[in-house]
Design a protein around this motif. Sequence first.
Motif, PDB file in Angstrom:
ATOM      1  N   CYS A 199      81.651  77.711  18.709  1.00  0.00           N
ATOM      2  CA  CYS A 199      82.587  78.712  19.238  1.00  0.00           C
ATOM      3  C   CYS A 199      82.148  80.137  18.865  1.00  0.00           C
ATOM      4  O   CYS A 199      81.504  80.345  17.837  1.00  0.00           O
ATOM      5  CB  CYS A 199      83.989  78.477  18.672  1.00  0.00           C
ATOM      6  N   HIS A 200      82.543  81.062  19.694  1.00  0.00           N
ATOM      7  CA  HIS A 200      82.436  82.514  19.454  1.00  0.00           C
ATOM      8  C   HIS A 200      81.285  82.950  18.538  1.00  0.00           C
ATOM      9  O   HIS A 200      81.505  83.513  17.472  1.00  0.00           O
ATOM     10  CB  HIS A 200      83.758  83.091  18.977  1.00  0.00           C
ATOM     11  N   VAL A 201      80.058  82.722  19.016  1.00  0.00           N
ATOM     12  CA  VAL A 201      78.862  83.164  18.279  1.00  0.00           C
ATOM     13  C   VAL A 201      78.814  84.692  18.341  1.00  0.00           C
ATOM     14  O   VAL A 201      78.998  85.285  19.410  1.00  0.00           O
ATOM     15  CB  VAL A 201      77.590  82.569  18.919  1.00  0.00           C
TER      16      VAL A 201
ATOM     17  N   LEU B 219      87.337  67.879  20.003  1.00  0.00           N
ATOM     18  CA  LEU B 219      87.797  67.920  18.606  1.00  0.00           C
ATOM     19  C   LEU B 219      87.371  69.261  18.043  1.00  0.00           C
ATOM     20  O   LEU B 219      86.177  69.595  18.043  1.00  0.00           O
ATOM     21  CB  LEU B 219      87.154  66.799  17.786  1.00  0.00           C
ATOM     22  N   LYS B 220      88.362  70.046  17.560  1.00  0.00           N
ATOM     23  CA  LYS B 220      88.046  71.374  17.025  1.00  0.00           C
ATOM     24  C   LYS B 220      88.000  71.303  15.504  1.00  0.00           C
ATOM     25  O   LYS B 220      88.945  70.852  14.871  1.00  0.00           O
ATOM     26  CB  LYS B 220      89.108  72.376  17.469  1.00  0.00           C
ATOM     27  N   MET B 221      86.890  71.781  14.951  1.00  0.00           N
ATOM     28  CA  MET B 221      86.750  71.812  13.496  1.00  0.00           C
ATOM     29  C   MET B 221      86.625  73.260  13.043  1.00  0.00           C
ATOM     30  O   MET B 221      85.742  73.989  13.508  1.00  0.00           O
ATOM     31  CB  MET B 221      85.513  71.017  13.070  1.00  0.00           C
ATOM     32  N   TYR B 222      87.512  73.653  12.149  1.00  0.00           N
ATOM     33  CA  TYR B 222      87.457  74.995  11.551  1.00  0.00           C
ATOM     34  C   TYR B 222      86.721  74.877  10.223  1.00  0.00           C
ATOM     35  O   TYR B 222      87.225  74.284   9.280  1.00  0.00           O
ATOM     36  CB  TYR B 222      88.866  75.552  11.325  1.00  0.00           C
ATOM     37  N   LEU B 223      85.536  75.437  10.170  1.00  0.00           N
ATOM     38  CA  LEU B 223      84.704  75.309   8.965  1.00  0.00           C
ATOM     39  C   LEU B 223      84.644  76.611   8.173  1.00  0.00           C
ATOM     40  O   LEU B 223      84.021  76.663   7.105  1.00  0.00           O
ATOM     41  CB  LEU B 223      83.310  74.834   9.362  1.00  0.00           C
TER      42      LEU B 223
ATOM     43  N   VAL C 258      87.388  77.754  27.911  1.00  0.00           N
ATOM     44  CA  VAL C 258      87.432  76.586  27.009  1.00  0.00           C
ATOM     45  C   VAL C 258      88.009  76.925  25.645  1.00  0.00           C
ATOM     46  O   VAL C 258      88.089  76.045  24.773  1.00  0.00           O
ATOM     47  CB  VAL C 258      86.029  75.949  26.836  1.00  0.00           C
ATOM     48  N   HIS C 259      88.447  78.187  25.443  1.00  0.00           N
ATOM     49  CA  HIS C 259      88.906  78.585  24.098  1.00  0.00           C
ATOM     50  C   HIS C 259      90.031  79.611  24.190  1.00  0.00           C
ATOM     51  O   HIS C 259      89.782  80.813  24.263  1.00  0.00           O
ATOM     52  CB  HIS C 259      87.711  79.159  23.312  1.00  0.00           C
ATOM     53  N   VAL C 260      91.279  79.123  24.208  1.00  0.00           N
ATOM     54  CA  VAL C 260      92.440  80.021  24.189  1.00  0.00           C
ATOM     55  C   VAL C 260      93.448  79.538  23.141  1.00  0.00           C
ATOM     56  O   VAL C 260      93.507  78.357  22.813  1.00  0.00           O
ATOM     57  CB  VAL C 260      93.149  80.111  25.571  1.00  0.00           C
TER      58      VAL C 260
ATOM     59  N   CYS D 210      83.064  73.741  17.023  1.00  0.00           N
ATOM     60  CA  CYS D 210      83.170  74.223  15.647  1.00  0.00           C
ATOM     61  C   CYS D 210      83.292  75.731  15.562  1.00  0.00           C
ATOM     62  O   CYS D 210      82.543  76.464  16.224  1.00  0.00           O
ATOM     63  CB  CYS D 210      81.935  73.798  14.846  1.00  0.00           C
ATOM     64  N   HIS D 211      84.244  76.172  14.729  1.00  0.00           N
ATOM     65  CA  HIS D 211      84.222  77.551  14.234  1.00  0.00           C
ATOM     66  C   HIS D 211      83.325  77.489  13.002  1.00  0.00           C
ATOM     67  O   HIS D 211      83.742  76.985  11.958  1.00  0.00           O
ATOM     68  CB  HIS D 211      85.636  78.024  13.883  1.00  0.00           C
ATOM     69  N   ALA D 212      82.081  77.937  13.148  1.00  0.00           N
ATOM     70  CA  ALA D 212      81.093  77.819  12.071  1.00  0.00           C
ATOM     71  C   ALA D 212      80.238  79.080  12.068  1.00  0.00           C
ATOM     72  O   ALA D 212      79.436  79.301  12.975  1.00  0.00           O
ATOM     73  CB  ALA D 212      80.220  76.591  12.287  1.00  0.00           C
TER      74      ALA D 212
HETATM   75 ZN    ZN Z   1      87.573  80.621  15.510  1.00  0.00          ZN
END
Ligand code: ZN
Length: 357
Positions: free
Chosen positions: A155-157, A97-101, A12-14, A131-133
Amino acid sequence: MTTLRLPGLIDVHVHLREPGAEYKEDFESGSRAALAGGFTMVLAMPNTQPPLIDAASLKIAEDAASAKALCDYGFHLGASGSNVETAAALAQRVCGLKMYLDATYGPLLIQDLATLREHFARWPKDRPILCHAEERTLAAVLMVAHLERRSVHICHVSRKAEIELIRDAKMHGIDVTCEVTPHHLFIVQEDVPRFLSPGRSQVRPSLATRADQQALWDNMEFIDCIATDHAPHTLAEKDGNAPPPGFPGLETALALMLTRVHAGNIELDAVTARMVDNPRRIFGLPEQPETWIEVDPDATWTVRNEEVVSRCGWSPFAGSVLRGRVQSVTLRGECVYRGGQFFVKAGTGRNVAPAYR
Ligand code: ZN
Ligand code: NCD
Ligand code: ZN
Ligand code: ZN
């Protein structure tokens, strides 16, 4: 030799770098890398050039993927400070919807709380937000999701404090899911000097401590997905003056996890739940009929930069000996990959977003 038959994997994340940075990766090279790693469906991130934040930029990416992709694919739309309405209108054409925080590679970043809330309020409740959070931003996102009564996927914890916050939020009834990357499960900052140069080790979130990594393994029951965050950059860039953050990951993810299955650290079912079933459920993705991969769980192989399929031509795992290898991939009844060879035309992949089904 026993052969395992598994369902086609879903990542789900590339980052497939098209449009704008095809010298690092494009839909053809990236989907080849996906098939070589056993993935038959990938969801591509919007931090491209231009970023995917409106109908015109999304169309460029859709056309490129439709012409080139060898496996099924979908897109995540990027949230910006000015596209709340535009984004919501495109919800059916994308998978999230991808949010970069927090600051990372690419131009997308949302820093103000008001914009964050507006996107959470406006984006359809039945479509995913990712979210990238990191760290405190994660706490902010969980609060907003809770107040707006909607789900959120993190994402990516990578850190102990983050996975524990997500665990406690889940227990509180907050509708949160999360993914962890293989590299955060397998590489810690302390080990970097022994096998990765400082430039090559750059990644966001940064590689963490052994205690952080142990906390990820200890809280595996709260981790919904293993996602690669496949983020190809060339070796020239990684070894240059301003190394961009990111690791390629599609070709090594399953073998890394199977190596741990063999060691008795995790069950095979727990791996496929996080690489197939949970991704499909969380992102509402379609079944792929007559689609499977064959894996030799006992094959041992050494990761070599020279053999990397991704256009970036390197792996942070180069030199590692892994156990378990993809032998073949069958997509909709056709053998598309076997023994390192591809038997598939560019453009075979289908867009899995609701609008295209
Ligand atoms: Zn990221
Ligand atoms: C990603 C990239 O290169 O696009 N880099 C990374 O270090 N993970 C961006 C991101 O996923 O944050
Ligand atoms: Zn509450
Ligand atoms: Zn990413």
